[in-house]
Design an enzyme around this catalytic site. Sequence first.
Site, PDB file in Angstrom:
ATOM      1  N   HIS A 170     -57.211  38.955  42.450  1.00  0.00           N
ATOM      2  CA  HIS A 170     -55.781  39.251  42.615  1.00  0.00           C
ATOM      3  C   HIS A 170     -55.404  40.488  41.755  1.00  0.00           C
ATOM      4  O   HIS A 170     -54.560  40.388  40.853  1.00  0.00           O
ATOM      5  CB  HIS A 170     -55.008  38.008  42.175  1.00  0.00           C
ATOM      6  N   GLU A 273     -55.229  42.800  46.881  1.00  0.00           N
ATOM      7  CA  GLU A 273     -56.100  41.677  46.505  1.00  0.00           C
ATOM      8  C   GLU A 273     -57.137  41.412  47.597  1.00  0.00           C
ATOM      9  O   GLU A 273     -56.766  41.235  48.765  1.00  0.00           O
ATOM     10  CB  GLU A 273     -55.228  40.430  46.311  1.00  0.00           C
TER      11      GLU A 273
END
Length: 301
Positions: A170, A273
């Site tokens: 992420h 991400e």
Amino acid sequence: MTTADTLNQRFSSGRQLGFREVNGLAVAEIDTPLASASLCLQGAHLMTWRPQAQAEPVVWLSKLAKLAPGKSIRGGVPVCWPWFGPHATDAKLPAHGFARTVPWELSEARVLGDGAVELALTLPGSEPTRALWPHRTRAELRLTIGATLTAALTTVNEDDHPIVIGEALHTYFHIGDIGAARVRGLEDCAYLDKVDGGARKRQDGAITFAGETDRIYLDTDAECIIDDERLRRRIRVAKTGSRSTVVWTPWTEKADKMGDFGPDGWRGMLCVESANAAENTVTIAPGERHTLAVEYRVENF
Ligand code: TA6
């Protein structure tokens, strides 16, 4: 002897790789002719990365980021595992899984011949996590930190039945200003628009930003390019073993609500991400493994 003392005894390498404690958490500090970086062993969480050729960091960390046992860190490369977003059936469980808020073990740390630093961390199954995830699995994260950054997240299914995981690296990238940034590579790609009730849409052209943006692009293994007009650089996000790409900026209201971006901090970050999320979750057969890997490269223009 603290954990950091033990880690220094086992792994430190001159001034290039050392360990310290921050609020009881072990942090690896890296400073080589190729790059500077830092990683918190809790969550195997790379917090910062700046290639020496770059005046500005490439991986963003909030000025209000706090290190505390069991708490996620705002910025860096959070490891979302073994699910992405809210848990499929139990809203009480932590968003993005538990891997990013539990201790990982450092199994390898070395300076390679080319000057990059390689770290390998593992997340063994444990009693506390078994309650959240009743499967015998092991996660491993291998990082190579130099002028480029590679990260490989491997899930090993040590159980006797198939498992289904969602996951993401992420990553919060540092940009000059969100209003002068765009993302290429996802043109014509289907996505779920989380700021429009999860509506399924198709990307028209490059992605630009004028408000909260939270999209899960599906069925794509494309390399993404972040064009940063303000810092006059582009960041290439190449990936394997990932079928989803999440693009997120909280913009001002959501950032204020979250409270840990710092004043206008959200203007200097963008999440791209590399994931397996929504309908792209991964099924791993007993005894098998799956790896999601990324490479980040910066080019000035
Ligand atoms: O990946 C984007 C997202 O799912 C956003 O919806 C937002 O929740 C973000 O992750 C950050 O989540 P966190 O749990 O780290 O605050």
